[in-house]
Write a protein that holds these residues in place. Structure first.
Motif, PDB file in Angstrom:
ATOM      1  N   GLU A 219      50.188  -0.454 -64.262  1.00 23.71           N
ATOM      2  CA  GLU A 219      50.978  -1.602 -63.779  1.00 23.71           C
ATOM      3  C   GLU A 219      52.276  -1.119 -63.133  1.00 23.71           C
ATOM      4  OE1 GLU A 219      51.513  -4.629 -66.932  1.00 23.71           O
ATOM      5  OE2 GLU A 219      49.733  -3.824 -67.897  1.00 23.71           O
ATOM      6  N   ALA A 220      52.918  -0.152 -63.779  1.00 23.11           N
ATOM      7  CA  ALA A 220      54.175   0.392 -63.235  1.00 23.11           C
ATOM      8  C   ALA A 220      53.930   1.026 -61.867  1.00 23.11           C
ATOM      9  CB  ALA A 220      54.770   1.413 -64.203  1.00 23.11           C
ATOM     10  N   ILE A 221      52.816   1.745 -61.766  1.00 21.74           N
ATOM     11  CA  ILE A 221      52.502   2.429 -60.505  1.00 21.74           C
ATOM     12  C   ILE A 221      52.257   1.408 -59.388  1.00 21.74           C
ATOM     13  CG2 ILE A 221      50.695   3.806 -59.349  1.00 21.74           C
ATOM     14  CD1 ILE A 221      52.613   5.549 -60.919  1.00 21.74           C
ATOM     15  N   GLU A 222      51.560   0.322 -59.720  1.00 22.86           N
ATOM     16  CA  GLU A 222      51.332  -0.735 -58.722  1.00 22.86           C
ATOM     17  C   GLU A 222      52.666  -1.252 -58.190  1.00 22.86           C
ATOM     18  OE1 GLU A 222      48.822  -1.887 -56.897  1.00 22.86           O
ATOM     19  OE2 GLU A 222      47.947  -0.106 -57.837  1.00 22.86           O
ATOM     20  N   GLN A 223      53.616  -1.470 -59.123  1.00 22.45           N
ATOM     21  CA  GLN A 223      54.928  -1.984 -58.732  1.00 22.45           C
ATOM     22  C   GLN A 223      55.681  -0.972 -57.868  1.00 22.45           C
ATOM     23  OE1 GLN A 223      55.733  -5.242 -59.558  1.00 22.45           O
ATOM     24  NE2 GLN A 223      57.209  -4.799 -57.948  1.00 22.45           N
ATOM     25  N   ILE A 224      55.566   0.297 -58.239  1.00 25.34           N
ATOM     26  CA  ILE A 224      56.216   1.368 -57.472  1.00 25.34           C
ATOM     27  C   ILE A 224      55.713   1.365 -56.031  1.00 25.34           C
ATOM     28  CG2 ILE A 224      56.216   3.915 -57.231  1.00 25.34           C
ATOM     29  CD1 ILE A 224      56.486   3.976 -60.363  1.00 25.34           C
ATOM     30  N   LYS A 225      54.423   1.163 -55.897  1.00 23.09           N
ATOM     31  CA  LYS A 225      53.830   1.128 -54.547  1.00 23.09           C
ATOM     32  C   LYS A 225      54.295  -0.112 -53.788  1.00 23.09           C
ATOM     33  CE  LYS A 225      49.401   2.149 -54.322  1.00 23.09           C
ATOM     34  NZ  LYS A 225      47.987   2.187 -54.788  1.00 23.09           N
ATOM     35  N   LYS A 226      54.282  -1.269 -54.478  1.00 22.41           N
ATOM     36  CA  LYS A 226      54.722  -2.512 -53.826  1.00 22.41           C
ATOM     37  C   LYS A 226      56.156  -2.390 -53.358  1.00 22.41           C
ATOM     38  CE  LYS A 226      52.052  -6.088 -56.099  1.00 22.41           C
ATOM     39  NZ  LYS A 226      52.085  -6.820 -57.344  1.00 22.41           N
ATOM     40  N   ASP A 227      56.986  -1.729 -54.162  1.00 23.24           N
ATOM     41  CA  ASP A 227      58.409  -1.601 -53.836  1.00 23.24           C
ATOM     42  C   ASP A 227      58.663  -0.549 -52.756  1.00 23.24           C
ATOM     43  OD1 ASP A 227      58.911  -3.509 -55.716  1.00 23.24           O
ATOM     44  OD2 ASP A 227      59.713  -2.160 -57.241  1.00 23.24           O
ATOM     45  N   GLY A 228      57.644   0.176 -52.404  1.00 15.76           N
ATOM     46  CA  GLY A 228      57.785   1.185 -51.348  1.00 15.76           C
ATOM     47  C   GLY A 228      58.654   2.371 -51.749  1.00 15.76           C
ATOM     48  N   ILE A 229      58.590   2.731 -53.015  1.00 16.29           N
ATOM     49  CA  ILE A 229      59.366   3.887 -53.488  1.00 16.29           C
ATOM     50  C   ILE A 229      58.907   5.139 -52.732  1.00 16.29           C
ATOM     51  CG2 ILE A 229      59.718   5.405 -55.515  1.00 16.29           C
ATOM     52  CD1 ILE A 229      61.318   2.731 -55.646  1.00 16.29           C
ATOM     53  N   THR A 230      59.875   5.946 -52.321  1.00 16.82           N
ATOM     54  CA  THR A 230      59.508   7.154 -51.575  1.00 16.82           C
ATOM     55  C   THR A 230      59.781   8.436 -52.370  1.00 16.82           C
ATOM     56  OG1 THR A 230      61.675   7.140 -50.512  1.00 16.82           O
ATOM     57  CG2 THR A 230      59.863   6.101 -49.303  1.00 16.82           C
ATOM     58  N   LYS A 231      60.673   8.355 -53.344  1.00 16.35           N
ATOM     59  CA  LYS A 231      60.910   9.528 -54.204  1.00 16.35           C
ATOM     60  C   LYS A 231      60.880   9.048 -55.643  1.00 16.35           C
ATOM     61  CE  LYS A 231      63.965  12.188 -51.152  1.00 16.35           C
ATOM     62  NZ  LYS A 231      63.642  13.608 -51.141  1.00 16.35           N
ATOM     63  N   LEU A 232      60.162   9.787 -56.457  1.00 21.57           N
ATOM     64  CA  LEU A 232      59.980   9.337 -57.837  1.00 21.57           C
ATOM     65  C   LEU A 232      60.301  10.461 -58.824  1.00 21.57           C
ATOM     66  CD1 LEU A 232      58.860   6.906 -59.576  1.00 21.57           C
ATOM     67  CD2 LEU A 232      56.686   8.129 -59.573  1.00 21.57           C
ATOM     68  N   VAL A 233      61.079  10.108 -59.842  1.00 23.42           N
ATOM     69  CA  VAL A 233      61.313  11.040 -60.950  1.00 23.42           C
ATOM     70  C   VAL A 233      60.500  10.525 -62.133  1.00 23.42           C
ATOM     71  CG1 VAL A 233      63.021  12.001 -62.557  1.00 23.42           C
ATOM     72  CG2 VAL A 233      63.656  11.575 -60.178  1.00 23.42           C
ATOM     73  N   VAL A 234      59.673  11.376 -62.707  1.00 27.00           N
ATOM     74  CA  VAL A 234      58.847  10.981 -63.849  1.00 27.00           C
ATOM     75  C   VAL A 234      59.472  11.557 -65.117  1.00 27.00           C
ATOM     76  CG1 VAL A 234      56.542  11.089 -64.870  1.00 27.00           C
ATOM     77  CG2 VAL A 234      56.784  10.974 -62.379  1.00 27.00           C
ATOM     78  N   LEU A 235      59.853  10.657 -66.019  1.00 29.17           N
ATOM     79  CA  LEU A 235      60.566  11.084 -67.227  1.00 29.17           C
ATOM     80  C   LEU A 235      59.884  10.552 -68.488  1.00 29.17           C
ATOM     81  CD1 LEU A 235      63.096  12.340 -68.587  1.00 29.17           C
ATOM     82  CD2 LEU A 235      64.242  10.150 -68.264  1.00 29.17           C
ATOM     83  N   PRO A 236      59.107  11.392 -69.181  1.00 28.58           N
ATOM     84  CA  PRO A 236      58.545  10.948 -70.463  1.00 28.58           C
ATOM     85  C   PRO A 236      59.681  10.789 -71.486  1.00 28.58           C
ATOM     86  CG  PRO A 236      57.402  12.908 -69.629  1.00 28.58           C
ATOM     87  CD  PRO A 236      58.652  12.756 -68.823  1.00 28.58           C
TER      88      PRO A 236
END
Ligand SMILES: C=CC1=C(C)c2cc3[nH]c(cc4nc(cc5[nH]c(cc1n2)c(C)c5CCC(=O)O)C(CCC(=O)O)=C4C)c(C)c3C=C
Ligand SMILES: [Fe+2]
Length: 387
Positions: A219-236
């Motif tokens: 779900e988060a990834i879908e939102q990231i795509k919808k928002d047009g994010i171009t740089k992503l930091v992944v933080l567990p």
């Protein structure tokens, strides 16, 4: 292209115990990299060759200064304010020499939309969610590790165990108000992170992706795509890396990335563990210090670090760095405490069953031999609830 290493944490006491988490640090490149999130070899940590680039590649080297930012946790379907409006560039050559502080601002290049994806476990929000949540958990091959030939049994086994365990688990969740507070706590942490980034003039949108319950990573990834994010930091949100926690979340993320053209081409970086970072060590020490000072004789209080347990085979056979990172983390906290003039006795114990009920027993035994008071520090995840 500019390469900047993350500021190293304090030097570890025992180098032989140290697992180099930089092996998991994926480069954030200004040119498309084929499969930047490639964590399929997460298990073979001892022989890992993942992420040959151990530096953080920050893209175009130009001075960018964000003007303003708005904070909102990444859940709405509204795209974030166009970051183009928030940046102005300056091209002074003398600014090519950067301080660590300004390096981070260089992450932001005109036309970029920055996202931070927080990965966490997730938890049932109601008692009805408990069994399906447990099913998702036990269906994860990083939690119940079956030999390859028996993999077809994973889901039937998950169904069986989740149904059998649900009543006991429900009791536990009922005793803390009928559900897990993990989502609320994680959302609050996301908001706080976004505000902190805003305070540093870094306009980023924060997303929460849970492994076993809503909001799922997908779900988060879908939102990231919808928002047009171009740089992503992944933080567990697990300070120490374990196959069963960050490893599982990152493996899922890798499979999502692999099949998606948008994601494959999106610049991203992964922070696999951060147990040794100065900010975390100091924050933990301050929390402990505050608790110690509540006692009439603070120096007599034992500090009991209670860590989530993982099966020994993960550590001994699969090379899970969790135990080593946990021990180093405790060492670093105790060193910091010593620097602040406190030399308390301490113990680290691992919870061996999943209901996490062993801590009081171990603690009681410890106290028989030592001192009258103790404080317990929960380790292994940024937020956790004691039942
Ligand atoms: C069966 C294997 C499990 C392993 C290995 C494991 C590792 C592990 N877990 C945490 C943190 C949390 N786990 C939580 C719940 C939970 N974990 C397991 C099983 C394993 N965990 C189960 C069956 C459950 C469900 C609850 C229960 O029935 O007791 C939680 C709570 C989540 C919530 O609802 O808020 C946390 C937190 C870590 C850090 C870890 C390894 C390092
Ligand atoms: Fe767990």
């Amino acid at each position: 292209m500019l390469h900047v290493r993350l500021a190293p944490g304090p030097a570890p006491r025992n180098l032989s115990r140290r697992w180099d988490s930089s092996a998991y640090l994926h480069s954030w490149c200004s040119v498309p990299c084929p499969s930047r999130l490639s964590l399929s070899r997460t298990y073979s940590i001892k022989s890992s060759s993942i992420g040959s680039a151990t530096g953080l590649c920050l893209g175009q080297c130009c001075r960018i200064k964000p003007l303003s930012c708005k904070c909102k946790l990444g859940r709405s379907s509204q795209p974030p304010p166009d970051s183009r409006q928030h940046f102005s560039a300056s091209s002074s050559a003398s600014e090519a020499v950067l301080t660590a502080q300004s390096d981070i601002r260089k992450l932001f290049v005109a036309n970029e939309k920055i996202g931070v994806l927080l990965l966490n476990l997730g938890g049932p929000e109601t008692l009805d969610d408990v069994q399906p949540f447990l099913f998702n958990l036990f269906a994860d091959p990083d939690i119940i590790r079956l030999p390859r030939v028996f993999r077809f049994l994973q889901k039937p086994l998950a169904q069986f165990i989740s149904v059998a365990r649900a009543p006991k688990s429900k009791e536990g969740y009922a005793s803390i108000g009928g559900g897990s507070p993990l989502r609320q706590i994680t959302d609050a942490q996301g908001e706080a992170l976004m505000e902190a980034l805003c305070g540093k003039d870094i306009p980023a949108k924060v997303y929460v992706g849970m492994r076993y319950w809503h909001p799922f990573t997908e779900e988060a990834i879908e939102q990231i795509k919808k928002d047009g994010i171009t740089k992503l930091v992944v933080l567990p949100l697990y300070p120490q890396f374990s196959i069963s926690t960050s490893g599982s979340s990152l493996r899922l993320l890798e499979s999502i990335f692999r099949e998606d053209e948008y994601l494959v081409n999106m610049q991203h970086t992964v922070i696999p563990s951060w147990y040794q970072r100065e900010g975390y060590i100091k924050a933990m020490t301050t929390l402990i210090e505050k608790e110690l000072l509540k006692f009439p004789k603070p120096q007599k209080v034992m500090i009991f670090f209670s860590a989530h347990g993982v099966p020994l085979a993960y550590v001994e056979e699969a090379g899970d760095p969790y135990k080593a990172e946990m021990e180093e983390c405790v060492d670093l906290i105790m060193e910091e405490l010593e620097k602040r003039g406190m030399a308390n006795p301490c113990t680290l114990a691992y919870q061996v069953n999943t209901s996490h009920a062993d801590t009081p027993c171990i603690l009681r035994k410890q106290l028989q031999y030592s001192l009258a008071f103790a404080i317990t520090i929960q380790m292994g995840i940024l937020c956790s609830v004691h039942r």
